[in-house]
Design a protein around this motif. Structure first.
Motif, mmCIF file in Angstrom:
data_model
loop_
_atom_site.group_PDB
_atom_site.id
_atom_site.type_symbol
_atom_site.label_atom_id
_atom_site.label_comp_id
_atom_site.label_asym_id
_atom_site.label_seq_id
_atom_site.Cartn_x
_atom_site.Cartn_y
_atom_site.Cartn_z
ATOM 1 N N SER A 35 0.827 -1.213 0.000
ATOM 2 C CA SER A 35 0.000 0.000 0.000
ATOM 3 C C SER A 35 0.859 1.260 0.000
ATOM 4 C CB SER A 35 -0.953 0.002 1.203
ATOM 5 O OG SER A 35 -0.242 -0.143 2.421
ATOM 6 N N THR A 36 1.968 1.236 0.726
ATOM 7 C CA THR A 36 2.860 2.399 0.733
ATOM 8 C C THR A 36 3.508 2.599 -0.633
ATOM 9 O OG1 THR A 36 3.331 2.051 3.093
ATOM 10 C CG2 THR A 36 4.848 3.457 1.866
ATOM 11 N N ALA A 37 3.895 1.512 -1.283
ATOM 12 C CA ALA A 37 4.481 1.605 -2.621
ATOM 13 C C ALA A 37 3.483 2.190 -3.606
ATOM 14 C CB ALA A 37 4.950 0.230 -3.091
ATOM 15 N N ALA A 38 2.218 1.821 -3.480
ATOM 16 C CA ALA A 38 1.191 2.369 -4.374
ATOM 17 C C ALA A 38 1.071 3.879 -4.198
ATOM 18 C CB ALA A 38 -0.151 1.689 -4.102
ATOM 19 N N LEU A 39 1.034 4.318 -2.962
ATOM 20 C CA LEU A 39 0.918 5.755 -2.698
ATOM 21 C C LEU A 39 2.155 6.509 -3.174
ATOM 22 C CD1 LEU A 39 -0.967 7.850 -1.314
ATOM 23 C CD2 LEU A 39 0.437 7.559 0.732
ATOM 24 N N LYS A 40 3.331 5.965 -2.893
ATOM 25 C CA LYS A 40 4.583 6.631 -3.261
ATOM 26 C C LYS A 40 4.833 6.613 -4.762
ATOM 27 C CE LYS A 40 7.893 7.589 -0.892
ATOM 28 N NZ LYS A 40 8.476 8.885 -0.515
ATOM 29 N N SER A 41 4.074 5.817 -5.503
ATOM 30 C CA SER A 41 4.221 5.772 -6.958
ATOM 31 C C SER A 41 3.250 6.710 -7.658
ATOM 32 C CB SER A 41 4.040 4.341 -7.466
ATOM 33 O OG SER A 41 5.049 3.501 -6.948
ATOM 34 N N GLY A 42 2.573 7.561 -6.890
ATOM 35 C CA GLY A 42 1.791 8.628 -7.482
ATOM 36 C C GLY A 42 0.295 8.480 -7.453
ATOM 37 N N CYS A 43 -0.218 7.412 -6.870
ATOM 38 C CA CYS A 43 -1.665 7.240 -6.782
ATOM 39 C C CYS A 43 -2.261 8.353 -5.915
ATOM 40 C CB CYS A 43 -1.979 5.873 -6.185
ATOM 41 S SG CYS A 43 -3.720 5.444 -6.243
ATOM 42 N N LEU B 11 14.842 0.293 -11.095
ATOM 43 C CA LEU B 11 15.632 1.513 -10.925
ATOM 44 C C LEU B 11 15.716 1.910 -9.450
ATOM 45 C CD1 LEU B 11 14.260 3.520 -13.970
ATOM 46 C CD2 LEU B 11 16.643 2.796 -13.661
ATOM 47 N N SER B 12 14.595 1.789 -8.735
ATOM 48 C CA SER B 12 14.601 2.074 -7.295
ATOM 49 C C SER B 12 15.514 1.106 -6.560
ATOM 50 C CB SER B 12 13.180 1.966 -6.727
ATOM 51 O OG SER B 12 12.346 2.938 -7.286
ATOM 52 N N GLY B 13 15.504 -0.160 -6.997
ATOM 53 C CA GLY B 13 16.390 -1.147 -6.395
ATOM 54 C C GLY B 13 17.851 -0.846 -6.669
ATOM 55 N N GLU B 14 18.134 -0.341 -7.862
ATOM 56 C CA GLU B 14 19.512 0.030 -8.190
ATOM 57 C C GLU B 14 19.990 1.174 -7.308
ATOM 58 O OE1 GLU B 14 22.069 1.742 -12.017
ATOM 59 O OE2 GLU B 14 20.105 0.821 -12.341
ATOM 60 N N ILE B 15 19.128 2.163 -7.121
ATOM 61 C CA ILE B 15 19.476 3.287 -6.241
ATOM 62 C C ILE B 15 19.681 2.798 -4.818
ATOM 63 C CG2 ILE B 15 18.522 5.370 -5.173
ATOM 64 C CD1 ILE B 15 17.227 5.964 -7.944
ATOM 65 N N ALA B 16 18.788 1.919 -4.348
ATOM 66 C CA ALA B 16 18.900 1.391 -2.981
ATOM 67 C C ALA B 16 20.205 0.619 -2.793
ATOM 68 C CB ALA B 16 17.709 0.494 -2.664
ATOM 69 N N SER B 17 20.585 -0.163 -3.816
ATOM 70 C CA SER B 17 21.810 -0.968 -3.690
ATOM 71 C C SER B 17 23.050 -0.099 -3.630
ATOM 72 C CB SER B 17 21.912 -1.959 -4.851
ATOM 73 O OG SER B 17 22.172 -1.296 -6.073
ATOM 74 N N LYS B 18 22.991 1.086 -4.240
ATOM 75 C CA LYS B 18 24.134 1.998 -4.213
ATOM 76 C C LYS B 18 24.185 2.805 -2.919
ATOM 77 C CE LYS B 18 24.573 2.375 -9.228
ATOM 78 N NZ LYS B 18 24.447 3.239 -10.419
ATOM 79 N N LYS B 19 23.018 3.155 -2.395
ATOM 80 C CA LYS B 19 22.977 3.906 -1.143
ATOM 81 C C LYS B 19 23.237 2.999 0.056
ATOM 82 C CE LYS B 19 19.983 7.729 -2.519
ATOM 83 N NZ LYS B 19 18.718 8.457 -2.256
ATOM 84 N N LYS B 20 22.767 1.771 -0.025
ATOM 85 C CA LYS B 20 22.969 0.790 1.051
ATOM 86 C C LYS B 20 24.016 -0.215 0.574
ATOM 87 C CE LYS B 20 19.446 2.450 3.487
ATOM 88 N NZ LYS B 20 19.473 2.916 4.882
ATOM 89 N N SER B 21 23.539 -1.362 0.136
ATOM 90 C CA SER B 21 24.353 -2.379 -0.532
ATOM 91 C C SER B 21 23.397 -3.447 -1.011
ATOM 92 C CB SER B 21 25.394 -2.992 0.418
ATOM 93 O OG SER B 21 24.769 -3.854 1.353
ATOM 94 N N LYS B 22 23.819 -4.266 -1.961
ATOM 95 C CA LYS B 22 22.960 -5.351 -2.426
ATOM 96 C C LYS B 22 22.690 -6.357 -1.316
ATOM 97 C CE LYS B 22 24.236 -5.066 -7.301
ATOM 98 N NZ LYS B 22 24.843 -5.738 -8.473
ATOM 99 N N THR B 23 23.652 -6.480 -0.407
ATOM 100 C CA THR B 23 23.506 -7.437 0.690
ATOM 101 C C THR B 23 22.553 -6.938 1.765
ATOM 102 O OG1 THR B 23 25.759 -8.237 0.313
ATOM 103 C CG2 THR B 23 24.768 -8.720 2.458
ATOM 104 N N SER B 24 22.639 -5.653 2.115
ATOM 105 C CA SER B 24 21.905 -5.152 3.279
ATOM 106 C C SER B 24 20.587 -4.467 2.945
ATOM 107 C CB SER B 24 22.783 -4.164 4.054
ATOM 108 O OG SER B 24 23.050 -3.005 3.267
ATOM 109 N N MET B 25 20.339 -4.129 1.690
ATOM 110 C CA MET B 25 19.099 -3.422 1.357
ATOM 111 C C MET B 25 17.879 -4.289 1.632
ATOM 112 S SD MET B 25 19.095 -3.478 -2.840
ATOM 113 C CE MET B 25 17.333 -3.209 -3.052
ATOM 114 N N VAL B 26 16.779 -3.638 2.021
ATOM 115 C CA VAL B 26 15.514 -4.319 2.277
ATOM 116 C C VAL B 26 14.431 -3.639 1.451
ATOM 117 C CG1 VAL B 26 16.169 -5.098 4.588
ATOM 118 C CG2 VAL B 26 15.081 -2.853 4.307
ATOM 119 N N ALA B 27 13.224 -4.201 1.507
ATOM 120 C CA ALA B 27 12.148 -3.718 0.641
ATOM 121 C C ALA B 27 11.824 -2.248 0.880
ATOM 122 C CB ALA B 27 10.900 -4.578 0.838
ATOM 123 N N ARG B 28 11.919 -1.794 2.130
ATOM 124 C CA ARG B 28 11.650 -0.380 2.412
ATOM 125 C C ARG B 28 12.619 0.532 1.681
ATOM 126 N NH1 ARG B 28 12.036 -0.544 8.708
ATOM 127 N NH2 ARG B 28 13.367 -2.280 8.108
#
Length: 391
Positions: free
Chosen positions: A160-168, A358-375
């Motif tokens: 539900s949060t992803a839906a809202l944050k995607s512009g709904c 693309l959001s996952g790519e940004i998350a992996s760079k800000k965090k890491s591929k190992t430590s990133m979570v869905a949030r």
């Protein structure tokens, strides 16, 4: 470091000053954006400032490796400054670290592509529709999210949060009284509207419906799915919804709903009754399934297949960081949001997968591929949509 991603430029300040003295604001307005013009005026239109900003744009064009070709213009390159005053740049979906120095009568600048940026594929630009400023929340649709259950509160929150944050414009999260998760979710949701009443009385005013993420499997949930399929709605089915659907596919044949299915490979194997490894045979099976059952299929794996039975698209943006609990819930929420905003189902599916990656790519760079979570994927949506809006 890849030195092909560095651009260096030098500008004669006196030459810039002569051009400014001759053409004044016409020169400034031709080269610079409103924010850049405000920055120049705040510094009394100094030639040194104008020369540095001009040179930054030249350096960025060089760092891109294209120069001012393929539609790149001075105004399409944006220069801004961080809270600490450090210069930054953006162009073609990329971010740039900038530096300048003045030596005698010259301004020398350097532009380096920021490793935390992302490249926006041309397919995304083709699909994305800019938001109109003359609008209201109803303009961007209403989405009904029927997700989550006892022990799976996170699935409901993430989707539900992803839906809202995607512009709904309005996102409604419906939960079942029997699951007793209204209270914990009420402390988590602020902008999402939380309901524990029957979703069917509100169904007619919804632009999209998402069902299945962590919703659990029982007789009542099966009945909800059956009734949803019998309604003339735009329906996205994920996770437990797909597993329930696999028990009796006749509901897919007799449905009135326009449907997007978002299974991973094992969930798809339950729908088809066979496990098929990634490759041409899987692509063919996916396309045939979508055609027979008249659905849009988003078959999730490291390479995601999207098909409506006629066309087939493979999105190859592998990122092990996306292999984390809740990642699929986020994707389902993004797609539901795009459908609610008026995208055709196939376009919403493709654009949703791209935005998620693309959001996952940004998350992996800000965090890491190992430590990133869905949030972290949800947090990355801010950067993705900002880049799209500023193009």
């Amino acid at each position: 470091m890849n030195y092909k991603n560095i651009g260096i430029d030098i500008v004669d300040i006196s030459r810039v000053e002569r051009i400014y003295n001759k053409f004044g604001s016409k020169f400034i307005e031709r080269i610079f954006n409103p924010l850049e013009i405000d920055y120049i005026r705040a510094r009394n239109n100094k030639a040194e400032t104008i020369a540095a900003l001009f040179s930054f744009k030249e350096s960025i064009a060089k760092a891109l490796g294209t120069g001012f070709t393929q539609g790149l213009t001075f105004k399409s390159i944006k220069i801004f400054h961080s809270n600490l005053g450090a210069p930054r740049g953006e162009a073609r979906g990329k971010k740039f670290l900038l530096s300048a120095t003045h030596d005698g009568n010259f301004a020398v600048t350097v532009a380096l592509i920021d490793g935390n940026g992302v490249d926006i594929p041309s397919r995304v630009i083709e699909l994305y529709r800019p938001r109109l400023d003359k609008s209201h929340k109803g303009t961007f649709g209403k989405s009904m999210i029927i997700t989550g259950s006892r022990g799976m509160v996170g699935a409901g929150y993430l989707s539900s949060t992803a839906a809202l944050k995607s512009g709904c414009g309005l996102t409604y999260h419906y939960v079942s009284e029997e699951d007793e998760i209204f209270s914990p979710l009420s402390t988590m949701h602020i902008e999402v509207i939380l309901k524990d009443s029957s979703p069917f009385k509100d169904l007619a005013r919804m632009d999209s419906v998402l069902f299945g993420c962590g919703v659990g499997i029982n007789r009542n949930k099966r009945e909800v799915l059956r009734r949803l399929l019998a309604e003339d709605i735009q329906l996205i089915i994920d996770a437990d919804g797909i597993n329930m659907l696999a028990e009796d596919l006749t509901h897919l044949i007799s449905k009135k709903a326009k449907v997007i299915l978002t299974p991973h490979i094992m969930e798809f194997s339950r729908l088809t009754g066979e496990v098929v490894a990634p490759g041409e045979r899987l692509y063919s099976l996916a396309k045939d399934f979508a055609k027979v059952y008249n659905v849009v299929l988003v078959l999730k794996d490291s390479k995601t297949i999207i098909t409506d039975g006629n066309s087939l698209e493979i999105i190859d943006r592998e990122n092990s960081g996306l292999a984390t609990a809740g990642s699929g819930d986020v994707l389902a929420g993004i797609i539901a949001s795009l459908v609610a905003q008026g995208y055709e189902l196939l376009d919403a599916a493709s654009l949703g997968v791209y935005i998620h990656s693309l959001s996952g790519e940004i998350a992996s760079k800000k965090k890491s591929k190992t430590s990133m979570v869905a949030r972290d994927i949800i947090d990355g949506l801010d950067d993705v949509f900002r880049i799209l809006e500023e193009r």
